[in-house]
Design a protein around this motif. Structure first.
Motif, PDB file in Angstrom:
ATOM      1  N   PRO A  65       0.888  -1.018  -0.392  1.00 29.17           N
ATOM      2  CA  PRO A  65       0.080  -0.111  -0.103  1.00 29.17           C
ATOM      3  C   PRO A  65       1.379   1.426   0.510  1.00 29.17           C
ATOM      4  N   ASP A  66       1.907   0.918   0.031  1.00 31.30           N
ATOM      5  CA  ASP A  66       2.606   2.583   0.388  1.00 31.30           C
ATOM      6  C   ASP A  66       3.448   2.736  -0.713  1.00 31.30           C
ATOM      7  N   ALA A  67       3.396   1.134  -1.546  1.00 33.59           N
ATOM      8  CA  ALA A  67       4.351   2.110  -3.108  1.00 33.59           C
ATOM      9  C   ALA A  67       2.877   2.099  -4.336  1.00 33.59           C
ATOM     10  N   ALA A  68       1.959   1.343  -4.126  1.00 34.48           N
ATOM     11  CA  ALA A  68       1.155   1.616  -5.178  1.00 34.48           C
ATOM     12  C   ALA A  68      -0.200   2.407  -5.720  1.00 34.48           C
ATOM     13  N   GLY A  69       0.215   4.101  -4.787  1.00 36.92           N
ATOM     14  CA  GLY A  69      -0.708   4.678  -4.702  1.00 36.92           C
ATOM     15  C   GLY A  69      -1.636   4.608  -3.793  1.00 36.92           C
ATOM     16  N   ASN A  73      -5.674   6.607  -9.138  1.00 34.45           N
ATOM     17  CA  ASN A  73      -4.103   6.248 -10.102  1.00 34.45           C
ATOM     18  C   ASN A  73      -3.808   5.355  -8.791  1.00 34.45           C
ATOM     19  N   GLY A  74      -4.073   4.500  -8.898  1.00 28.93           N
ATOM     20  CA  GLY A  74      -3.638   3.172  -7.417  1.00 28.93           C
ATOM     21  C   GLY A  74      -4.927   2.488  -7.197  1.00 28.93           C
ATOM     22  N   LEU A  75      -4.314   2.198  -5.926  1.00 32.37           N
ATOM     23  CA  LEU A  75      -5.365   0.845  -5.678  1.00 32.37           C
ATOM     24  C   LEU A  75      -6.892   1.717  -4.116  1.00 32.37           C
ATOM     25  N   ARG A  76      -7.791   1.619  -5.045  1.00 35.54           N
ATOM     26  CA  ARG A  76      -9.382   1.216  -3.635  1.00 35.54           C
ATOM     27  C   ARG A  76      -9.299   1.054  -2.724  1.00 35.54           C
ATOM     28  N   THR A  77      -8.951   2.215  -1.478  1.00 34.20           N
ATOM     29  CA  THR A  77      -9.133   2.116  -0.111  1.00 34.20           C
ATOM     30  C   THR A  77     -10.426   2.036   0.617  1.00 34.20           C
ATOM     31  N   GLY A  78     -11.009   3.443  -0.379  1.00 32.36           N
ATOM     32  CA  GLY A  78     -12.186   3.563   0.380  1.00 32.36           C
ATOM     33  C   GLY A  78     -13.373   3.193  -0.377  1.00 32.36           C
ATOM     34  N   ASN A  79     -13.337   2.425  -1.189  1.00 35.67           N
ATOM     35  CA  ASN A  79     -14.357   2.621  -2.165  1.00 35.67           C
ATOM     36  C   ASN A  79     -15.063   1.403  -2.115  1.00 35.67           C
ATOM     37  N   ALA A  80     -15.588   0.341  -1.332  1.00 36.95           N
ATOM     38  CA  ALA A  80     -15.865  -1.122  -1.428  1.00 36.95           C
ATOM     39  C   ALA A  80     -16.506  -1.710  -2.399  1.00 36.95           C
ATOM     40  N   ASP A  81     -17.352  -0.045  -3.162  1.00 36.62           N
ATOM     41  CA  ASP A  81     -17.805  -0.762  -4.235  1.00 36.62           C
ATOM     42  C   ASP A  81     -16.907  -0.742  -5.827  1.00 36.62           C
ATOM     43  N   TRP A  82     -16.228  -0.928  -5.818  1.00 32.13           N
ATOM     44  CA  TRP A  82     -14.898  -0.961  -6.993  1.00 32.13           C
ATOM     45  C   TRP A  82     -14.213  -2.235  -6.610  1.00 32.13           C
TER      46      TRP A  82
END
Length: 193
Positions: A65-69, A73-82
């Motif tokens: 998670p520190d390198a992937a953004g 432009n990266g990971l979806r951390t807060g949007n569980a719908d995606w």
């Protein structure tokens, strides 16, 4: 489409397969990496694998998670719908579909920043070493993560391309890719593995 349209044979063509549902654990198989660029992902479906530090070297089933953004432009951390397996009745590939470019249980990597995006989206499971697929003839087969996937760095076959990327070309993704096409005269048998 009718059975007669599956020219490679129903027993040689994948009809559907399983996908793992996201658990919020940053798994490369359920939480997609977005925003790498459409040209980038079309020219190299394994782009996310090639990026140093995007996949956690200590835990290669998870993104770092520190390198992937994050975000568009990266990971979806807060949007569980995606996430994988959510909104199961929606049509984008991230929710319920897959393609046979990268081998089973590999990373999900998309060109743009939206859920209607294109990219490498392999099937996934929580089984050790592979996934189950349903063949066109109704047989259920276990496909290992180590199946011949050909050249995963080869650009995708699509409109506007030439050579081995032109529409109608044989899949450059080995046996795995051949099992996903219905009429490219790539008659292979999954039982011959």
């Amino acid at each position: 489409m009718k059975f007669r349209d599956v020219l490679d044979g129903l027993s040689n063509t994948i009809a559907c397969g399983e996908i793992a549902t996201d658990l919020g654990d940053n798994a490369i198989t359920t939480n997609a990496r977005y925003g790498v660029g459409w040209g980038t992902i079309h020219n190299n479906p394994a782009h996310c694998r090639d990026q140093a530090g995007w996949i956690d070297p200590a835990r290669p089933q998870f993104w770092d998670p520190d390198a992937a953004g994050t975000g568009s432009n990266g990971l979806r951390t807060g949007n569980a719908d995606w996430k994988r397996g959510f909104r199961w009745m929606d049509t984008p590939i991230i929710y319920t579909g897959f393609n046979c470019i990268l081998p089973p249980n590999a990373e999900i990597c998309f060109g743009g920043a939206g859920d209607f995006d294109t990219g490498a989206c392999p099937p996934s499971s929580r089984h050790q070493g592979g996934v189950h697929v349903l063949m066109g003839d109704g047989a259920v087969k276990f496909v290992t993560d180590s199946i011949d996937s050909g050249n995963i760095h080869n650009g995708v076959v699509m409109r506007g391309q030439t050579g081995n990327r032109a529409p109608g070309s044989a899949s450059p993704y080995g046996l795995w890719g051949a099992l996903s096409t219905r009429g490219m005269k790539e008659v292979v048998n999954i039982d011959d593995l």
